[in-house]
Design a protein around this motif. Structure first.
Motif, mmCIF file in Angstrom:
data_model
loop_
_atom_site.group_PDB
_atom_site.id
_atom_site.type_symbol
_atom_site.label_atom_id
_atom_site.label_comp_id
_atom_site.label_asym_id
_atom_site.label_seq_id
_atom_site.Cartn_x
_atom_site.Cartn_y
_atom_site.Cartn_z
ATOM 1 N N GLY A 162 0.809 -1.208 0.000
ATOM 2 C CA GLY A 162 0.000 0.000 0.000
ATOM 3 C C GLY A 162 0.840 1.254 0.000
ATOM 4 N N GLY A 163 2.097 1.127 -0.464
ATOM 5 C CA GLY A 163 3.012 2.256 -0.445
ATOM 6 C C GLY A 163 3.603 2.441 0.938
ATOM 7 N N THR A 164 4.347 3.496 1.109
ATOM 8 C CA THR A 164 4.918 3.773 2.426
ATOM 9 C C THR A 164 5.005 5.272 2.641
ATOM 10 O OG1 THR A 164 6.762 3.246 3.914
ATOM 11 C CG2 THR A 164 7.328 3.819 1.651
ATOM 12 N N ALA A 217 12.466 3.603 7.614
ATOM 13 C CA ALA A 217 11.110 4.123 7.493
ATOM 14 C C ALA A 217 10.138 3.045 7.026
ATOM 15 C CB ALA A 217 11.083 5.309 6.531
ATOM 16 N N LEU A 218 10.590 2.215 6.085
ATOM 17 C CA LEU A 218 9.723 1.159 5.555
ATOM 18 C C LEU A 218 9.412 0.114 6.621
ATOM 19 C CD1 LEU A 218 8.280 0.006 3.094
ATOM 20 C CD2 LEU A 218 10.387 -1.205 2.513
ATOM 21 N N ILE A 219 10.424 -0.284 7.396
ATOM 22 C CA ILE A 219 10.191 -1.257 8.466
ATOM 23 C C ILE A 219 9.203 -0.691 9.485
ATOM 24 C CG2 ILE A 219 11.251 -2.572 10.337
ATOM 25 C CD1 ILE A 219 13.846 -2.585 8.713
ATOM 26 N N SER A 220 9.344 0.594 9.781
ATOM 27 C CA SER A 220 8.415 1.222 10.728
ATOM 28 C C SER A 220 6.984 1.197 10.200
ATOM 29 C CB SER A 220 8.838 2.674 10.993
ATOM 30 O OG SER A 220 10.098 2.729 11.621
ATOM 31 N N ARG A 221 6.821 1.458 8.897
ATOM 32 C CA ARG A 221 5.485 1.436 8.308
ATOM 33 C C ARG A 221 4.894 0.028 8.343
ATOM 34 N NH1 ARG A 221 1.874 4.168 4.845
ATOM 35 N NH2 ARG A 221 2.633 5.979 5.990
ATOM 36 N N MET A 240 11.790 -14.429 14.534
ATOM 37 C CA MET A 240 12.265 -13.039 14.607
ATOM 38 C C MET A 240 11.101 -12.055 14.664
ATOM 39 S SD MET A 240 13.751 -13.053 10.711
ATOM 40 C CE MET A 240 13.946 -11.302 10.488
ATOM 41 N N ARG A 241 9.979 -12.512 15.171
ATOM 42 C CA ARG A 241 8.751 -11.729 15.129
ATOM 43 C C ARG A 241 8.827 -10.453 15.968
ATOM 44 N NH1 ARG A 241 8.498 -16.142 18.078
ATOM 45 N NH2 ARG A 241 7.674 -16.153 20.196
ATOM 46 N N GLY A 242 9.758 -10.372 16.916
ATOM 47 C CA GLY A 242 9.816 -9.196 17.778
ATOM 48 C C GLY A 242 10.723 -8.086 17.271
ATOM 49 N N ILE A 243 11.351 -8.260 16.099
ATOM 50 C CA ILE A 243 12.300 -7.262 15.600
ATOM 51 C C ILE A 243 11.561 -6.106 14.934
ATOM 52 C CG2 ILE A 243 14.172 -6.855 13.958
ATOM 53 C CD1 ILE A 243 15.127 -9.660 14.423
ATOM 54 N N GLY A 244 11.857 -4.882 15.367
ATOM 55 C CA GLY A 244 11.311 -3.676 14.749
ATOM 56 C C GLY A 244 12.433 -2.787 14.269
ATOM 57 N N ALA A 245 12.073 -1.614 13.729
ATOM 58 C CA ALA A 245 13.075 -0.715 13.155
ATOM 59 C C ALA A 245 14.138 -0.321 14.178
ATOM 60 C CB ALA A 245 12.396 0.533 12.593
ATOM 61 N N LYS A 246 13.736 -0.120 15.431
ATOM 62 C CA LYS A 246 14.681 0.315 16.465
ATOM 63 C C LYS A 246 15.668 -0.793 16.825
ATOM 64 C CE LYS A 246 11.906 -0.998 20.543
ATOM 65 N NZ LYS A 246 11.072 -1.946 19.775
ATOM 66 N N ASP A 247 15.369 -2.008 16.410
ATOM 67 C CA ASP A 247 16.211 -3.148 16.757
ATOM 68 C C ASP A 247 17.203 -3.512 15.657
ATOM 69 O OD1 ASP A 247 14.711 -3.595 19.198
ATOM 70 O OD2 ASP A 247 13.120 -4.421 17.924
ATOM 71 N N VAL A 248 17.202 -2.743 14.556
ATOM 72 C CA VAL A 248 18.075 -3.061 13.419
ATOM 73 C C VAL A 248 19.153 -1.987 13.294
ATOM 74 C CG1 VAL A 248 18.217 -3.556 10.955
ATOM 75 C CG2 VAL A 248 16.144 -4.178 12.237
ATOM 76 N N GLN A 249 20.400 -2.372 13.470
ATOM 77 C CA GLN A 249 21.540 -1.471 13.300
ATOM 78 C C GLN A 249 21.943 -1.447 11.830
ATOM 79 O OE1 GLN A 249 25.094 -2.838 15.275
ATOM 80 N NE2 GLN A 249 26.112 -0.849 15.196
ATOM 81 N N MET A 250 22.138 -0.264 11.263
ATOM 82 C CA MET A 250 22.529 -0.112 9.869
ATOM 83 C C MET A 250 23.999 0.290 9.777
ATOM 84 S SD MET A 250 19.632 -0.611 8.148
ATOM 85 C CE MET A 250 17.848 -0.567 8.429
ATOM 86 N N VAL A 251 24.799 -0.498 9.072
ATOM 87 C CA VAL A 251 26.241 -0.272 8.996
ATOM 88 C C VAL A 251 26.691 -0.392 7.544
ATOM 89 C CG1 VAL A 251 28.519 -1.135 9.700
ATOM 90 C CG2 VAL A 251 26.618 -1.160 11.330
ATOM 91 N N THR A 252 27.622 0.470 7.131
ATOM 92 C CA THR A 252 28.284 0.323 5.836
ATOM 93 C C THR A 252 29.687 -0.209 6.084
ATOM 94 O OG1 THR A 252 27.063 2.201 4.944
ATOM 95 C CG2 THR A 252 29.008 1.495 3.724
ATOM 96 N N GLY A 284 23.910 13.035 6.741
ATOM 97 C CA GLY A 284 22.920 13.422 7.739
ATOM 98 C C GLY A 284 21.579 12.744 7.477
ATOM 99 N N ASP A 285 20.611 13.046 8.312
ATOM 100 C CA ASP A 285 19.286 12.440 8.177
ATOM 101 C C ASP A 285 18.515 13.129 7.062
ATOM 102 O OD1 ASP A 285 19.695 10.670 10.253
ATOM 103 O OD2 ASP A 285 18.941 12.044 11.768
ATOM 104 N N VAL A 286 18.086 12.352 6.085
ATOM 105 C CA VAL A 286 17.279 12.860 4.980
ATOM 106 C C VAL A 286 15.860 12.312 5.059
ATOM 107 C CG1 VAL A 286 17.022 12.965 2.465
ATOM 108 C CG2 VAL A 286 19.306 13.065 3.496
ATOM 109 N N VAL A 287 15.730 11.010 5.362
ATOM 110 C CA VAL A 287 14.436 10.343 5.414
ATOM 111 C C VAL A 287 14.114 9.978 6.858
ATOM 112 C CG1 VAL A 287 13.078 8.367 4.665
ATOM 113 C CG2 VAL A 287 14.739 9.395 3.114
ATOM 114 N N ASN A 288 12.951 10.374 7.313
ATOM 115 C CA ASN A 288 12.446 9.980 8.625
ATOM 116 C C ASN A 288 11.159 9.197 8.419
ATOM 117 O OD1 ASN A 288 14.462 11.293 10.103
ATOM 118 N ND2 ASN A 288 13.342 13.239 10.057
ATOM 119 N N PRO A 289 10.838 8.279 9.329
ATOM 120 C CA PRO A 289 9.550 7.579 9.222
ATOM 121 C C PRO A 289 8.422 8.592 9.214
ATOM 122 C CG PRO A 289 10.948 6.517 10.850
ATOM 123 C CD PRO A 289 11.633 7.807 10.483
ATOM 124 N N GLY A 290 7.367 8.304 8.425
ATOM 125 C CA GLY A 290 6.258 9.243 8.371
ATOM 126 C C GLY A 290 4.980 8.559 7.965
#
Length: 356
Positions: A183-185, A242-246, A289-301, A350-356
């Motif tokens: 349904g989009g995000t 943002a997508l995981i949060s949606r 892994m049903r309890g994993i949300g956006a706050k639980d995922v670390q993003m690393v390059t 810097g931060d460009v995209v925030n959940p919305g």
């Protein structure tokens, strides 16, 4: 960008483009709610590749796990229309290593920049051809020459012997259709994203975007920063959060029609290793892994530095890269010191995209 040494530019990518993948975790969480009869039907949607002894089975249903997630830039089939044409040669323009920690409550995504110079190990290609090893090749060329088996072998070598447990691949069209099925995000941009090359124009503020817009956003080269590979990866990480949060905020399990549409699209979009080629196996993984949300995922390059021989290329940062791989092998969070002060410093755009 904050991490660019004075007088040097972060490498720009060529005209080939990439996709960022929807979170594998988000997709699997959806599949967990399906009935057994539906699982059997959807299993027939999934394409698979046999990687045999290249993969290491998980020790248990809740042990730590490494899943290699690859986005191909092939223009074959409907991908050409999504990507604006081009040939059907496929490269791994997005490569993510998803590490699920023991207990499956937290995860980390490691992005490997496509322009990184690596040593490719000898491997057997997807067509059964023996490919000799080669030093000093671009990372994204490994998939082009050898497909999934050589990609897995290269990541395991890059990781100093880190073992991969599963493999998942998706293309342009699959990504866009999956976002549409959801349904989009919603996203909130802290600054405009304008890419004259692709025609993408999103002013600052809140947007509800569809699959094609999401694809254009995660592929943009010039919409943020200086058009570098690293800047795009950071934008992809922010969009993915943002997508995981949606997805986490939607009550999909109470909407059978939407749930089936998402699962049907997801399974048609994926190519997996043969041990994940049944929806029942995906659903079992999802349940763990049903309890994993956006706050639980670390993003690393993956920590890198500019290649002194070619400013359009990157080389792994040995010391900080070793910290990343050691953390994963020990099933620990990746420390901040692993990326600070490298070309992959997470504070670059810097931060460009925030959940919305």
């Amino acid at each position: 960008m904050a991490y660019a040494p004075r007088g040097r530019r972060i490498p720009r990518i060529g005209r080939r483009t990439r996709i960022a993948l929807c979170s594998l975790a988000a997709v699997l969480l959806l599949l967990a709610g399906l009935g057994a009869y539906t699982l059997h039907r959807l299993s027939r949607n999934i394409s698979s590749v046999d990687l045999g002894s290249l993969l290491t089975p998980a020790a248990s249903a809740t042990s730590d796990l490494n899943i290699l997630v690859v986005g191909s830039d092939s223009r074959a089939g409907k991908n050409a229309a999504r990507a604006g044409g081009g040939d059907d040669t496929g490269r791994s323009d997005t490569t993510l290593l998803l590490h699920l920690y023991r207990g499956r409550k937290k995860a980390v995504l490691i992005s490997i920049p496509r322009d990184t110079i690596v040593d490719r190990p000898a491997c057997t290609t997807a067509t059964g051809r023996k490919l000799p090893g080669s030093n000093g090749v671009m990372f994204n060329s490994v998939y082009e020459l050898g497909g999934a088996p050589c990609e897995v072998a290269a990541v395991e070598k890059l990781g100093g012997g880190l073992r991969v447990n599963h493999y998942v691949e998706v293309g342009f069209d699959g990504f866009a259709e999956l976002v549409d099925a959801l349904g989009g995000t919603g996203i909130t941009l802290t600054r405009p994203v304008i890419d004259k090359e692709s025609g993408l124009r999103l002013p600052a503020g809140h947007h509800e975007i569809d699959g094609q817009q999401a694809l254009d956003l995660v592929r943009t080269r010039y919409g943020v920063g200086d058009g570098s590979d690293l800047g795009r990866i950071q934008l992809q990480h922010q969009f993915l959060t943002a997508l995981i949060s949606r997805v986490s905020g939607r009550s999909l399990l109470t909407d059978p029609d939407r749930l089936f549409a998402v699962a049907d699209t997801a399974t048609k979009s994926l190519t997996t290793d043969s041990t994940l080629a049944r929806v029942g196996d995906l659903a079992s993984l999802a349940y763990s892994m049903r309890g994993i949300g956006a706050k639980d995922v670390q993003m690393v390059t993956l920590p890198t530095q500019l290649d002194q021989a070619d400013e359009d290329r990157l080389v792994p940062d040995p010391a900080r890269g070793a910290q990343v791989w050691a953390a994963l092998k020990a099933d620990r969070p990746v420390p901040d010191t692993a990326t600070r002060g490298t070309a992959s410093d997470p504070n670059g755009i810097g931060d460009v995209v925030n959940p919305g």
